[in-house]
Design a protein around this motif. Structure first.
Motif, PDB file in Angstrom:
ATOM      1  N   SER A   1      13.980  13.412 -12.049  1.00 17.52           N
ATOM      2  CA  SER A   1      13.327  13.987 -13.230  1.00 17.52           C
ATOM      3  C   SER A   1      12.517  12.956 -14.016  1.00 17.52           C
ATOM      4  O   SER A   1      11.642  13.333 -14.797  1.00 17.52           O
ATOM      5  CB  SER A   1      14.374  14.634 -14.144  1.00 17.52           C
ATOM      6  N   THR A   2      12.795  11.667 -13.845  1.00 17.05           N
ATOM      7  CA  THR A   2      12.048  10.640 -14.595  1.00 17.05           C
ATOM      8  C   THR A   2      10.941  10.012 -13.757  1.00 17.05           C
ATOM      9  O   THR A   2      10.452   8.935 -14.078  1.00 17.05           O
ATOM     10  CB  THR A   2      13.006   9.541 -15.089  1.00 17.05           C
ATOM     11  N   ILE A   3      10.530  10.681 -12.705  1.00 14.96           N
ATOM     12  CA  ILE A   3       9.493  10.148 -11.820  1.00 14.96           C
ATOM     13  C   ILE A   3       8.198   9.922 -12.600  1.00 14.96           C
ATOM     14  O   ILE A   3       7.847  10.701 -13.498  1.00 14.96           O
ATOM     15  CB  ILE A   3       9.268  11.116 -10.634  1.00 14.96           C
ATOM     16  N   SER A   4       7.503   8.841 -12.279  1.00 13.45           N
ATOM     17  CA  SER A   4       6.228   8.566 -12.924  1.00 13.45           C
ATOM     18  C   SER A   4       5.088   8.978 -12.000  1.00 13.45           C
ATOM     19  O   SER A   4       5.297   9.242 -10.815  1.00 13.45           O
ATOM     20  CB  SER A   4       6.113   7.076 -13.259  1.00 13.45           C
ATOM     21  N   GLY A   5       3.899   8.999 -12.544  1.00 13.65           N
ATOM     22  CA  GLY A   5       2.752   9.460 -11.782  1.00 13.65           C
ATOM     23  C   GLY A   5       2.411   8.603 -10.580  1.00 13.65           C
ATOM     24  O   GLY A   5       1.767   9.071  -9.647  1.00 13.65           O
ATOM     25  N   THR A   6       2.868   7.347 -10.587  1.00 11.98           N
ATOM     26  CA  THR A   6       2.538   6.452  -9.487  1.00 11.98           C
ATOM     27  C   THR A   6       3.707   6.247  -8.524  1.00 11.98           C
ATOM     28  O   THR A   6       3.632   5.421  -7.627  1.00 11.98           O
ATOM     29  CB  THR A   6       2.103   5.083 -10.030  1.00 11.98           C
ATOM     30  N   ASP A   7       4.774   6.972  -8.708  1.00 16.12           N
ATOM     31  CA  ASP A   7       5.932   6.862  -7.810  1.00 16.12           C
ATOM     32  C   ASP A   7       5.747   7.731  -6.576  1.00 16.12           C
ATOM     33  O   ASP A   7       5.456   8.928  -6.677  1.00 16.12           O
ATOM     34  CB  ASP A   7       7.208   7.324  -8.512  1.00 16.12           C
ATOM     35  N   TYR A   8       5.952   7.113  -5.417  1.00 14.80           N
ATOM     36  CA  TYR A   8       6.056   7.857  -4.176  1.00 14.80           C
ATOM     37  C   TYR A   8       7.531   8.184  -3.926  1.00 14.80           C
ATOM     38  O   TYR A   8       8.410   7.418  -4.290  1.00 14.80           O
ATOM     39  CB  TYR A   8       5.513   7.043  -2.999  1.00 14.80           C
TER      40      TYR A   8
ATOM     41  N   TYR B   1      19.146   8.759   2.004  1.00 18.23           N
ATOM     42  CA  TYR B   1      18.792   8.234   0.695  1.00 18.23           C
ATOM     43  C   TYR B   1      17.397   8.696   0.286  1.00 18.23           C
ATOM     44  O   TYR B   1      16.457   8.648   1.088  1.00 18.23           O
ATOM     45  CB  TYR B   1      18.774   6.704   0.701  1.00 18.23           C
ATOM     46  N   CYS B   2      17.293   9.105  -0.943  1.00 17.55           N
ATOM     47  CA  CYS B   2      16.014   9.436  -1.555  1.00 17.55           C
ATOM     48  C   CYS B   2      15.729   8.354  -2.598  1.00 17.55           C
ATOM     49  O   CYS B   2      16.584   8.084  -3.453  1.00 17.55           O
ATOM     50  CB  CYS B   2      16.138  10.814  -2.210  1.00 17.55           C
ATOM     51  N   ILE B   3      14.585   7.692  -2.517  1.00 17.26           N
ATOM     52  CA  ILE B   3      14.249   6.662  -3.503  1.00 17.26           C
ATOM     53  C   ILE B   3      12.822   6.852  -3.968  1.00 17.26           C
ATOM     54  O   ILE B   3      12.034   7.538  -3.327  1.00 17.26           O
ATOM     55  CB  ILE B   3      14.423   5.228  -2.938  1.00 17.26           C
ATOM     56  N   LEU B   4      12.516   6.254  -5.098  1.00 17.61           N
ATOM     57  CA  LEU B   4      11.157   6.288  -5.624  1.00 17.61           C
ATOM     58  C   LEU B   4      10.545   4.903  -5.463  1.00 17.61           C
ATOM     59  O   LEU B   4      11.191   3.897  -5.760  1.00 17.61           O
ATOM     60  CB  LEU B   4      11.153   6.698  -7.096  1.00 17.61           C
ATOM     61  N   ARG B   5       9.317   4.873  -4.986  1.00 15.08           N
ATOM     62  CA  ARG B   5       8.658   3.589  -4.808  1.00 15.08           C
ATOM     63  C   ARG B   5       7.287   3.649  -5.469  1.00 15.08           C
ATOM     64  O   ARG B   5       6.451   4.473  -5.098  1.00 15.08           O
ATOM     65  CB  ARG B   5       8.509   3.250  -3.328  1.00 15.08           C
TER      66      ARG B   5
ATOM     67  N   GLY C   1       0.810  -1.204   0.000  1.00 11.51           N
ATOM     68  CA  GLY C   1       0.000   0.000   0.000  1.00 11.51           C
ATOM     69  C   GLY C   1       0.843   1.251   0.000  1.00 11.51           C
ATOM     70  O   GLY C   1       2.039   1.234   0.254  1.00 11.51           O
ATOM     71  N   ARG C   2       0.190   2.345  -0.264  1.00 17.51           N
ATOM     72  CA  ARG C   2       0.881   3.595  -0.521  1.00 17.51           C
ATOM     73  C   ARG C   2       1.459   4.260   0.715  1.00 17.51           C
ATOM     74  O   ARG C   2       2.318   5.107   0.619  1.00 17.51           O
ATOM     75  CB  ARG C   2      -0.072   4.568  -1.208  1.00 17.51           C
ATOM     76  N   ASN C   3       0.989   3.903   1.872  1.00 14.26           N
ATOM     77  CA  ASN C   3       1.384   4.647   3.066  1.00 14.26           C
ATOM     78  C   ASN C   3       2.477   3.974   3.878  1.00 14.26           C
ATOM     79  O   ASN C   3       2.691   4.340   5.024  1.00 14.26           O
ATOM     80  CB  ASN C   3       0.171   4.885   3.955  1.00 14.26           C
ATOM     81  N   TYR C   4       3.168   3.021   3.283  1.00 12.43           N
ATOM     82  CA  TYR C   4       4.120   2.267   4.077  1.00 12.43           C
ATOM     83  C   TYR C   4       5.503   2.289   3.468  1.00 12.43           C
ATOM     84  O   TYR C   4       5.692   2.148   2.266  1.00 12.43           O
ATOM     85  CB  TYR C   4       3.657   0.815   4.227  1.00 12.43           C
ATOM     86  N   GLY C   5       6.490   2.447   4.337  1.00 10.14           N
ATOM     87  CA  GLY C   5       7.877   2.365   3.899  1.00 10.14           C
ATOM     88  C   GLY C   5       8.475   1.035   4.289  1.00 10.14           C
ATOM     89  O   GLY C   5       7.801   0.163   4.823  1.00 10.14           O
ATOM     90  N   TYR C   6       9.746   0.898   3.997  1.00  9.44           N
ATOM     91  CA  TYR C   6      10.456  -0.328   4.373  1.00  9.44           C
ATOM     92  C   TYR C   6      10.921  -0.236   5.826  1.00  9.44           C
ATOM     93  O   TYR C   6      11.329   0.823   6.280  1.00  9.44           O
ATOM     94  CB  TYR C   6      11.717  -0.502   3.516  1.00  9.44           C
ATOM     95  N   THR C   7      10.923  -1.365   6.503  1.00 12.26           N
ATOM     96  CA  THR C   7      11.592  -1.483   7.792  1.00 12.26           C
ATOM     97  C   THR C   7      12.745  -2.457   7.616  1.00 12.26           C
ATOM     98  O   THR C   7      12.525  -3.610   7.221  1.00 12.26           O
ATOM     99  CB  THR C   7      10.651  -2.001   8.890  1.00 12.26           C
TER     100      THR C   7
ATOM    101  N   VAL D   1      12.371   7.577   7.028  1.00 16.25           N
ATOM    102  CA  VAL D   1      12.236   8.932   7.557  1.00 16.25           C
ATOM    103  C   VAL D   1      10.865   9.520   7.219  1.00 16.25           C
ATOM    104  O   VAL D   1      10.109   9.925   8.100  1.00 16.25           O
ATOM    105  CB  VAL D   1      13.347   9.864   7.004  1.00 16.25           C
ATOM    106  N   ILE D   2      10.539   9.521   5.934  1.00 11.56           N
ATOM    107  CA  ILE D   2       9.307  10.190   5.505  1.00 11.56           C
ATOM    108  C   ILE D   2       9.022   9.830   4.062  1.00 11.56           C
ATOM    109  O   ILE D   2       9.930   9.390   3.346  1.00 11.56           O
ATOM    110  CB  ILE D   2       9.461  11.729   5.673  1.00 11.56           C
ATOM    111  N   HIS D   3       7.780   9.967   3.624  1.00 10.76           N
ATOM    112  CA  HIS D   3       7.490   9.795   2.213  1.00 10.76           C
ATOM    113  C   HIS D   3       6.301  10.654   1.822  1.00 10.76           C
ATOM    114  O   HIS D   3       5.524  11.086   2.688  1.00 10.76           O
ATOM    115  CB  HIS D   3       7.237   8.325   1.854  1.00 10.76           C
ATOM    116  N   GLY D   4       6.170  10.887   0.512  1.00 14.22           N
ATOM    117  CA  GLY D   4       5.060  11.690   0.017  1.00 14.22           C
ATOM    118  C   GLY D   4       4.830  11.455  -1.460  1.00 14.22           C
ATOM    119  O   GLY D   4       5.666  10.857  -2.146  1.00 14.22           O
ATOM    120  N   LEU D   5       3.708  11.958  -1.959  1.00 15.07           N
ATOM    121  CA  LEU D   5       3.354  11.800  -3.373  1.00 15.07           C
ATOM    122  C   LEU D   5       3.364  13.143  -4.085  1.00 15.07           C
ATOM    123  O   LEU D   5       4.094  13.331  -5.047  1.00 15.07           O
ATOM    124  CB  LEU D   5       1.982  11.161  -3.506  1.00 15.07           C
TER     125      LEU D   5
END
Lengths: 114, 112
Positions: free
Chosen positions: B25-32, B87-91, A98-104, B47-51
């Motif tokens: 710059s190559t982020i897709s619409g469904t990448d967090y 680290y900054c990653i796209l998921r 799901g969208r609201n979860y990161g890795y542990t 740490v944190i994530h967002g869309l």
């Protein structure tokens, strides 16, 4: 919650021996990932599972590496035979779907092959 | 896999804010956009994530550009314990759609 548990913390083995790394993910997490970290290559994803099924193993370096997840609470990464270039820190991570979860991540296993 | 680019290293003084940039710059619409940090001898820590919208939590804030091609992790008051590799990653919202790739990250040094 105890988090992701990896064992052993440290492993020293001789070249040619079989090595088995173990991981217990967080209960209720759907995804399990195995990463390898070295100074030269950074963090590399080796394989990941969804509901115990391997989804992508394209990061597994060669046939000497294999990973299994027989149930939702246990996974192993096996190297047979081990080589000095396999020396690295191996991390296991888990995540909910799901969208609201990161890795542990777990604390890692530091493998030294001599 | 969509890639991210971060500066190799940054320095900050203790008690001052830190802005850690990331280009994707190559982020897709469904990448967090996810941020992790790794303290010495430990595994990476979420740490944190967002869309799309800026996000705040007890650890940090995440500012996301309007076009989503870049983001900034903000530590409001750096402490010595914040010295780590970030680290900054796209998921992708569907993890089965592809792998998340960790780059080299940014090594943050905090000076007392």
């Amino acid at each position: 919650d105890a988090g992701v548990i990896q064992s052993p913390r440290h492993e020293v083995t001789e070249m040619g021996q079989e090595v088995t790394l173990r991981c217990k993910p967080i209960s209720g997490h759907d995804y399990l990932f195995w990463y390898r970290q070295t100074m030269m290559r950074g963090l590399e994803l080796l394989i990941y599972f969804n509901n115990n099924v391997p989804i992508d193993d394209s990061g597994m370096p060669e046939d000497r590496f294999s990973a299994k997840m027989p149930n939702a609470s246990f996974s192993t990464l096996k190297i047979q035979p081990s080589e000095p270039r396999d020396s690295a820190v191996y991390f296991c991570a888990s995540s909910r779907q799901g969208r609201n979860y990161g890795y542990t991540f777990g604390s890692g296993t530091r493998l030294t092959v001599v | 896999d969509a890639k991210t680019t971060q500066p190799n290293s940054m320095e900050s003084n203790e008690e001052e804010p830190v802005h850690l940039p990331c280009n994707h710059s190559t982020i897709s619409g469904t990448d967090y956009i996810h941020w992790y940090r790794q303290l010495p001898s430990q595994g990476p820590e979420y740490v944190i994530h967002g869309l799309t919208s800026n996000v705040n939590n007890r650890m940090a804030s995440l500012a996301i550009a309007e076009d989503r091609k870049s983001s900034t992790l903000i530590l409001h008051r750096a402490t010595l314990r914040d010295a780590a590799v970030y680290y900054c990653i796209l998921r992708d919202v569907n993890p089965n759609a592809g792998k998340s790739t960790f780059g080299d990250g940014t090594t943050l040094t905090v000076k007392p």
